[in-house]
Design a protein around this motif. Structure first.
Motif, PDB file in Angstrom:
ATOM      1  N   LEU A 212       4.357  -2.126   2.679  1.00  0.00           N
ATOM      2  CA  LEU A 212       3.127  -1.331   2.653  1.00  0.00           C
ATOM      3  C   LEU A 212       2.130  -1.902   1.640  1.00  0.00           C
ATOM      4  N   VAL A 213       0.873  -1.916   2.008  1.00  0.00           N
ATOM      5  CA  VAL A 213      -0.223  -2.231   1.072  1.00  0.00           C
ATOM      6  C   VAL A 213      -1.093  -0.983   1.059  1.00  0.00           C
ATOM      7  N   PRO A 214      -0.878  -0.090   0.056  1.00  0.00           N
ATOM      8  CA  PRO A 214      -1.389   1.278   0.192  1.00  0.00           C
ATOM      9  C   PRO A 214      -2.876   1.461  -0.077  1.00  0.00           C
TER      10      PRO A 214
ATOM     11  N   SER B 173       3.382 -14.437  -9.930  1.00  0.00           N
ATOM     12  CA  SER B 173       3.217 -14.040  -8.530  1.00  0.00           C
ATOM     13  C   SER B 173       3.949 -12.754  -8.191  1.00  0.00           C
ATOM     14  N   SER B 174       3.214 -11.743  -7.736  1.00  0.00           N
ATOM     15  CA  SER B 174       3.880 -10.520  -7.282  1.00  0.00           C
ATOM     16  C   SER B 174       4.665 -10.784  -5.995  1.00  0.00           C
ATOM     17  N   LEU B 175       4.178 -11.710  -5.189  1.00  0.00           N
ATOM     18  CA  LEU B 175       4.877 -11.996  -3.932  1.00  0.00           C
ATOM     19  C   LEU B 175       6.285 -12.535  -4.206  1.00  0.00           C
ATOM     20  N   LEU B 176       6.396 -13.356  -5.255  1.00  0.00           N
ATOM     21  CA  LEU B 176       7.719 -13.884  -5.601  1.00  0.00           C
ATOM     22  C   LEU B 176       8.636 -12.760  -6.100  1.00  0.00           C
ATOM     23  N   ILE B 177       8.068 -11.788  -6.820  1.00  0.00           N
ATOM     24  CA  ILE B 177       8.876 -10.642  -7.271  1.00  0.00           C
ATOM     25  C   ILE B 177       9.356  -9.863  -6.038  1.00  0.00           C
ATOM     26  N   GLU B 178       8.472  -9.689  -5.066  1.00  0.00           N
ATOM     27  CA  GLU B 178       8.849  -8.991  -3.826  1.00  0.00           C
ATOM     28  C   GLU B 178       9.984  -9.751  -3.134  1.00  0.00           C
ATOM     29  N   HIS B 179       9.844 -11.050  -3.089  1.00  0.00           N
ATOM     30  CA  HIS B 179      10.880 -11.895  -2.492  1.00  0.00           C
ATOM     31  C   HIS B 179      12.204 -11.719  -3.241  1.00  0.00           C
TER      32      HIS B 179
ATOM     33  N   SER C  44      -5.864  -1.864   2.196  1.00  0.00           N
ATOM     34  CA  SER C  44      -4.773  -2.603   2.822  1.00  0.00           C
ATOM     35  C   SER C  44      -5.217  -3.950   3.389  1.00  0.00           C
ATOM     36  N   ASN C  45      -4.296  -4.899   3.337  1.00  0.00           N
ATOM     37  CA  ASN C  45      -4.513  -6.215   3.945  1.00  0.00           C
ATOM     38  C   ASN C  45      -4.016  -6.146   5.391  1.00  0.00           C
ATOM     39  N   PRO C  46      -4.833  -6.267   6.435  1.00  0.00           N
ATOM     40  CA  PRO C  46      -6.251  -6.611   6.430  1.00  0.00           C
ATOM     41  C   PRO C  46      -7.197  -5.457   6.778  1.00  0.00           C
TER      42      PRO C  46
ATOM     43  N   TYR D 287      -9.896  -7.358   0.232  1.00  0.00           N
ATOM     44  CA  TYR D 287     -10.336  -8.729   0.519  1.00  0.00           C
ATOM     45  C   TYR D 287     -10.588  -9.033   1.986  1.00  0.00           C
ATOM     46  N   PHE D 288     -10.387  -8.036   2.873  1.00  0.00           N
ATOM     47  CA  PHE D 288     -10.417  -8.375   4.299  1.00  0.00           C
ATOM     48  C   PHE D 288     -11.148  -7.339   5.140  1.00  0.00           C
ATOM     49  N   VAL D 289     -11.559  -7.813   6.327  1.00  0.00           N
ATOM     50  CA  VAL D 289     -12.028  -6.927   7.387  1.00  0.00           C
ATOM     51  C   VAL D 289     -11.146  -7.233   8.590  1.00  0.00           C
TER      52      VAL D 289
ATOM     53  N   ALA E 192       2.197  -5.267  -8.290  1.00  0.00           N
ATOM     54  CA  ALA E 192       0.768  -5.594  -8.428  1.00  0.00           C
ATOM     55  C   ALA E 192       0.695  -6.891  -9.223  1.00  0.00           C
ATOM     56  N   SER E 193      -0.487  -7.475  -9.262  1.00  0.00           N
ATOM     57  CA  SER E 193      -0.663  -8.666 -10.103  1.00  0.00           C
ATOM     58  C   SER E 193      -2.133  -8.823 -10.449  1.00  0.00           C
ATOM     59  N   THR E 194      -2.381  -9.750 -11.366  1.00  0.00           N
ATOM     60  CA  THR E 194      -3.781 -10.021 -11.720  1.00  0.00           C
ATOM     61  C   THR E 194      -4.322 -11.230 -10.952  1.00  0.00           C
ATOM     62  N   SER E 195      -3.645 -11.596  -9.860  1.00  0.00           N
ATOM     63  CA  SER E 195      -4.082 -12.792  -9.116  1.00  0.00           C
ATOM     64  C   SER E 195      -5.556 -12.761  -8.737  1.00  0.00           C
ATOM     65  N   LYS E 196      -6.016 -11.635  -8.226  1.00  0.00           N
ATOM     66  CA  LYS E 196      -7.424 -11.572  -7.814  1.00  0.00           C
ATOM     67  C   LYS E 196      -8.251 -10.798  -8.839  1.00  0.00           C
ATOM     68  N   ILE E 197      -7.765 -10.877 -10.092  1.00  0.00           N
ATOM     69  CA  ILE E 197      -8.491 -10.294 -11.221  1.00  0.00           C
ATOM     70  C   ILE E 197      -8.870 -11.439 -12.175  1.00  0.00           C
TER      71      ILE E 197
ATOM     72  N   GLY F 259      -0.951  -6.328   9.422  1.00  0.00           N
ATOM     73  CA  GLY F 259      -0.498  -6.306   8.039  1.00  0.00           C
ATOM     74  C   GLY F 259      -0.548  -7.708   7.446  1.00  0.00           C
ATOM     75  N   TYR F 260       0.225  -7.890   6.368  1.00  0.00           N
ATOM     76  CA  TYR F 260       0.167  -9.144   5.583  1.00  0.00           C
ATOM     77  C   TYR F 260       1.265 -10.086   6.051  1.00  0.00           C
ATOM     78  N   ASP F 261       0.878 -11.227   6.557  1.00  0.00           N
ATOM     79  CA  ASP F 261       1.845 -12.156   7.160  1.00  0.00           C
ATOM     80  C   ASP F 261       2.942 -12.596   6.191  1.00  0.00           C
ATOM     81  N   ARG F 262       2.605 -12.748   4.917  1.00  0.00           N
ATOM     82  CA  ARG F 262       3.616 -13.254   3.980  1.00  0.00           C
ATOM     83  C   ARG F 262       4.707 -12.206   3.710  1.00  0.00           C
ATOM     84  N   HIS F 263       4.367 -10.917   3.813  1.00  0.00           N
ATOM     85  CA  HIS F 263       5.416  -9.891   3.742  1.00  0.00           C
ATOM     86  C   HIS F 263       6.404 -10.094   4.874  1.00  0.00           C
ATOM     87  N   PHE F 264       5.865 -10.209   6.079  1.00  0.00           N
ATOM     88  CA  PHE F 264       6.733 -10.331   7.247  1.00  0.00           C
ATOM     89  C   PHE F 264       7.590 -11.599   7.139  1.00  0.00           C
TER      90      PHE F 264
END
Ligand SMILES: Cc1ncc(COP(=O)(O)O)c(C=O)c1O
Length: 434
Positions: free
Chosen positions: A190-192, A102-108, A195-197, A355-357, A260-265, A145-150
């Motif tokens: 930042l999601v460069p 998980s990249s999110l865990l690395i960010e954490h 971007s999400n969403p 992944y978003f609109v 980055a991660s391969t989560s959605k790859i 932006g991305y709620d899990r970052h916040f």
């Protein structure tokens, strides 16, 4: 500009409302159960990565360039995976770590390190309050932006400060003004790319200003979550400037930490997560992580690099993902244009990847639209979630996640969103007159 309901005479508005109420009752009676809430790939899309699971078996060679992946060792990640990480992140191989799923865990974890021990010889961020009469450390949060970052920065005890997003990236005038004056501002989420969403890819100018701007805090960090760096929908892709090159040119190499991660790859939650940073920051982060990690799952890394050995293979695989996603994004565009295009009731983004609109209804509508959609059997990301603390000050924004439902389910869900937006817009127009 007034929307069509605001422009109507009283009698016309009353009859439009009656008609919409009737439609709402009809949809409710259908007992729908659809989910447009989270950005997950659909099951048939995930299935394209199943062949990766056949790559390793009991007779496979489990070494990668001399590294035994079946035993402890090689904390920083196996050589082939680090090479791939370097290409994803745009930095030298020895400035990367390939860690868990998980990249999110690395960010954490890296924020946790900044908080508890500081970075590059500066005081821990947690010590800021004691040294500055109780002032709290702040994270800038471009929103939507991305709620899990916040959530990560909020959980540490930092104050999340909302800054607006533009169609070229975050509002740089506002960011430069804030960071120049306030040394309690330590980081920006930042999601460069895609971007999400919003789906926005940052312009070269935004990237250069982010790495070059004067910050009052010497230990200011850019948390560059390039989660959608290869998630193009079309052959003609958005291009993002290399942030590490730009930061080096600006003399602010330590400022950027990229993920980055391969989560959605490959498999969401079971992919491989990457981090890249300056030599100093990657060294301190390695020390921090080694306190609790002997090494990440190297067999998963090995499986991944044998399945996706280089960026050509990654792009070819992503083209297959795009075949699932493109019709869904196009259905969103078509349904919203048909249902709301000439009404003045909503605007939305037109991403070329990700992944978003991001959808904006009339001021004061989003929570009501979300609640009505839920009543009608369509689950959306909770209104407000795209802003720190769940607080969208104008209550307009809804994140549309089109990836999981089938195209026909998605079309039904979008019809419901269109109806709910029209109904709430008409109700608001009537309330304005009361
Ligand atoms: C911007 C962003 N970063 C990170 C993640 C999660 O990534 P991972 O599965 O690697 O933790 C997501 C998932 O939706 C995301 O949108």
């Amino acid at each position: 500009m007034q929307n069509i309901y605001q422009q109507m005479g009283d009698a016309e508005l009353a009859s439009a409302l009656q008609e919409l109420e009737h439609e709402v009752a009809e949809v409710k009676a259908r007992g729908l159960k659809l989910d447009m809430a989270r950005g997950k790939p659909a099951p048939d899309q995930v299935d394209i990565s199943r062949p990766m699971l056949d790559i390793l078996n009991s007779s496979s060679d489990l070494t990668d360039e001399g590294v035994d992946c079946s035993n402890y060792g090689c904390f920083e990640g196996i050589p082939s995976a680090r090479r791939l990480a370097a290409e994803f992140l745009g930095c030298p191989v020895d400035q990367t770590l390939v860690l868990g799923s998980s990249s999110l865990l690395i960010e954490h974890d890296i924020c946790d390190m900044f908080w508890r021990t500081g970075t590059c010889g500066n005081a821990p961020w947690s010590a800021y309050a004691a040294a500055h009469e109780g002032a709290t450390v702040k994270f800038l949060c471009p929103a939507p932006g991305y709620d899990r970052h916040f959530g990560i920065s909020a959980e540490l005890g930092a104050e999340n400060v909302t800054v607006p997003m533009t169609d070229e990236g975050p509002d740089m005038d506002e960011i430069e003004r804030l960071v120049a004056a306030d040394d309690s501002i330590k980081a920006i989420w930042l999601v460069p790319k895609y971007s999400n969403p919003t789906g926005v890819t940052f312009s070269d100018e935004v990237v250069r200003r982010l790495v070059g701007m004067k910050t009052a805090a010497p230990d200011f960090r850019i948390l560059w979550d390039n989660a959608y760096c290869v998630h193009d929908l079309y052959d003609e892709t958005d291009e993002l400037l290399n942030v590490f090159d730009a930061a080096r040119e600006a003399g602010n190499e330590d400022r950027v930490v990229a993920f980055a991660s391969t989560s959605k790859i490959t498999f969401p939650g079971a992919g491989v997560g990457f981090v890249g940073a300056s030599p100093a920051v990657i060294a301190e982060f390695s020390r921090h992580m080694k306190a609790g990690l002997i090494g990440a799952d190297k067999l998963n890394q090995l499986r991944h690099v044998r399945f996706l050995p280089d960026m050509d293979a990654v792009h070819a695989h992503m083209k297959r993902h795009a075949e699932f996603l493109r019709p869904k994004f196009e259905a969103v565009e078509q349904k919203l244009t048909e249902g709301l295009g000439d009404t003045g009731c909503a605007t939305w983004t037109h991403p070329r990847g990700g992944y978003f609109v991001s959808f904006d209804g009339p001021e004061g509508s989003a929570k009501r639209v979300g609640a009505l959609c839920a009543e009608l059997g369509v689950k959306l990301t909770p209104a407000g979630a795209t802003f720190p603390g769940g607080n969208d000050p104008r209550d307009t924004n809804i994140r549309i996640a089109p990836s999981y439902p089938s195209v026909s389910e998605l079309e039904t869900a979008l019809d419901v969103l269109v109806l709910a937006t029209r109904y709430v817009a008409a109700q608001l127009a009537q309330e304005e007159r009361a």
